[in-house]
Scaffold this active site. Structure first.
Site, mmCIF file in Angstrom:
data_model
loop_
_atom_site.group_PDB
_atom_site.id
_atom_site.type_symbol
_atom_site.label_atom_id
_atom_site.label_comp_id
_atom_site.label_asym_id
_atom_site.label_seq_id
_atom_site.Cartn_x
_atom_site.Cartn_y
_atom_site.Cartn_z
ATOM 1 N N HIS A 23 0.800 -1.228 0.000
ATOM 2 C CA HIS A 23 0.000 0.000 0.000
ATOM 3 C C HIS A 23 0.830 1.275 0.000
ATOM 4 C CE1 HIS A 23 -3.622 -2.345 0.536
ATOM 5 N NE2 HIS A 23 -4.297 -1.242 0.319
ATOM 6 N N GLU A 31 -9.223 5.511 -5.891
ATOM 7 C CA GLU A 31 -8.249 5.691 -6.982
ATOM 8 C C GLU A 31 -8.949 6.309 -8.170
ATOM 9 O OE1 GLU A 31 -10.570 3.172 -7.817
ATOM 10 O OE2 GLU A 31 -9.056 2.294 -9.165
HETATM 11 P P1 GH3 Z 1 -10.311 -1.480 -12.416
HETATM 12 O O1 GH3 Z 1 -9.450 -1.428 -13.627
HETATM 13 O O2 GH3 Z 1 -11.555 -2.249 -12.638
HETATM 14 O O3 GH3 Z 1 -10.601 -0.129 -11.862
HETATM 15 O O4 GH3 Z 1 -9.469 -2.305 -11.339
HETATM 16 P P2 GH3 Z 1 -8.933 -1.796 -9.947
HETATM 17 O O5 GH3 Z 1 -8.039 -2.860 -9.404
HETATM 18 O O6 GH3 Z 1 -8.328 -0.453 -10.073
HETATM 19 O O7 GH3 Z 1 -10.283 -1.631 -9.168
HETATM 20 P P3 GH3 Z 1 -10.758 -2.090 -7.766
HETATM 21 O O8 GH3 Z 1 -11.968 -1.266 -7.472
HETATM 22 O O9 GH3 Z 1 -10.908 -3.599 -7.712
HETATM 23 O O10 GH3 Z 1 -9.611 -1.696 -6.790
HETATM 24 C C1 GH3 Z 1 -9.342 -0.394 -6.445
HETATM 25 C C2 GH3 Z 1 -8.149 -0.439 -5.556
HETATM 26 O O11 GH3 Z 1 -7.735 0.858 -5.165
HETATM 27 C C3 GH3 Z 1 -8.423 -1.212 -4.291
HETATM 28 C C4 GH3 Z 1 -7.917 -0.324 -3.194
HETATM 29 O O12 GH3 Z 1 -7.119 -1.039 -2.319
HETATM 30 C C5 GH3 Z 1 -7.106 0.713 -3.921
HETATM 31 N N1 GH3 Z 1 -7.089 1.988 -3.221
HETATM 32 C C6 GH3 Z 1 -8.097 2.829 -3.001
HETATM 33 N N2 GH3 Z 1 -7.677 3.902 -2.295
HETATM 34 C C7 GH3 Z 1 -6.356 3.721 -2.055
HETATM 35 C C8 GH3 Z 1 -5.354 4.470 -1.366
HETATM 36 O O13 GH3 Z 1 -5.595 5.550 -0.821
HETATM 37 N N3 GH3 Z 1 -4.096 3.973 -1.340
HETATM 38 C C9 GH3 Z 1 -3.793 2.774 -1.928
HETATM 39 N N4 GH3 Z 1 -2.546 2.339 -1.881
HETATM 40 N N5 GH3 Z 1 -4.712 2.051 -2.571
HETATM 41 C C10 GH3 Z 1 -5.978 2.516 -2.639
HETATM 42 MG MG MG Z 2 -9.515 1.188 -10.711
HETATM 43 MG MG MG Z 3 -12.298 2.668 -8.709
#
Ligand code: GH3
Ligand code: MG
Ligand code: MG
Length: 232
Positions: free
Chosen positions: A117, A147
């Protein structure tokens, strides 16, 4: 009473008490009227101005925290909601166009799963920087969700916004992010909607979201433009 409220009330009270005490001191060394006027005119005004400036600077810093996303420094969701409402109302009054883009990092979970992370956060910060750089001063760039980054582009038609979205998408695809010594590249998908006349913030966001969903379904690393129906 909150500690800060008490502290600033105390500072204010001390400054207030200081003014007459200072007056007595000035009086004791000089009975000259000019000295008195200088003390009241310059001294008091100076102290009040400095005190006001200190409070103002603190309020500014707090306001920045209220509206900024802590990780990326972009606007936060609260700012996005407020600015979208305001900009849509402004666009309606002036019959001006407005475009909304939602960018979502592709397969971002993989970055977290592969590098952890902390590196994931670094990637998010880097991409946020690329997006902010790519847009104009008047455009509002916010972290919409985990994200996802949303960009409100006032005075921008859909066709123009499509060029901007494609430019930033390509720029991101070319960006090499060093992760554990290896340059890592990733892509984004973009959903774009030009606001319809009188459209609500929720409706235009829904259409941009639906377009983003189509970009994901269509294979990612692309921009999809919302149709004018509510299905995007
Ligand atoms: P897709 O192409 O369908 O968008 O795949 P994805 O893997 O980007 O989508 P998914 O929604 O499965 O995962 C989003 C990820 O973003 C999961 C979560 O852990 C990560 N994420 C969200 N906020 C943060 C953050 O603040 N920091 C980190 N390191 N990761 C984050
Ligand atoms: Mg995504
Ligand atoms: Mg997303």
């Amino acid at each position: 009473m909150e500690r800060r409220v008490a502290l600033y009330a105390l500072i204010g009270a001390l400054l207030g008490i200081g003014a007459p005490v200072g007056l007595v001191l000035v009086r004791s060394v000089s009975h000259d009227e000019l000295g008195l006027y200088l003390y009241v005119g310059i001294g008091t005004v100076l102290v009040m101005t400095i005190f006001g400036a200190v409070l103002g600077a603190k309020e500014d810093a707090l306001a920045r925290l209220t509206w900024a996303d802590a990780l990326t420094g972009l606007g936060n969701r609260r700012l996005f909601d407020q600015r979208l409402r305001e900009e849509l109302a402004r666009a309606r009054r002036r019959s001006a166009p407005l475009s909304l883009m939602i960018l979502d990092l592709d397969r971002f979970k993989r970055v977290n799963d592969t590098f952890g992370h902390v590196r994931g956060d670094f990637v998010l910060q880097t991409i946020a920087g690329v997006v902010r750089e790519a847009f104009r001063e008047g455009d509002v760039v916010c972290r919409y969700g985990g994200e996802e980054i949303a960009v409100i582009a006032p005075d921008t038609k859909g066709t123009e916004a499509l060029n901007l979205a494609e430019r930033v998408r390509e720029r991101i695809a070319q960006t090499e992010i060093p992760l554990d010594g290896t340059p890592w590249k990733l892509t984004v998908s973009v959903g774009l909607a030009e606001a319809l006349p009188g459209e609500t913030p929720e409706a235009v966001t829904d259409r941009a979201d639906a377009a983003l969903y189509r970009a994901k379904e269509g294979g990612r690393n692309r921009t999809c433009v919302a149709g004018t129906d509510t299905a995007g």
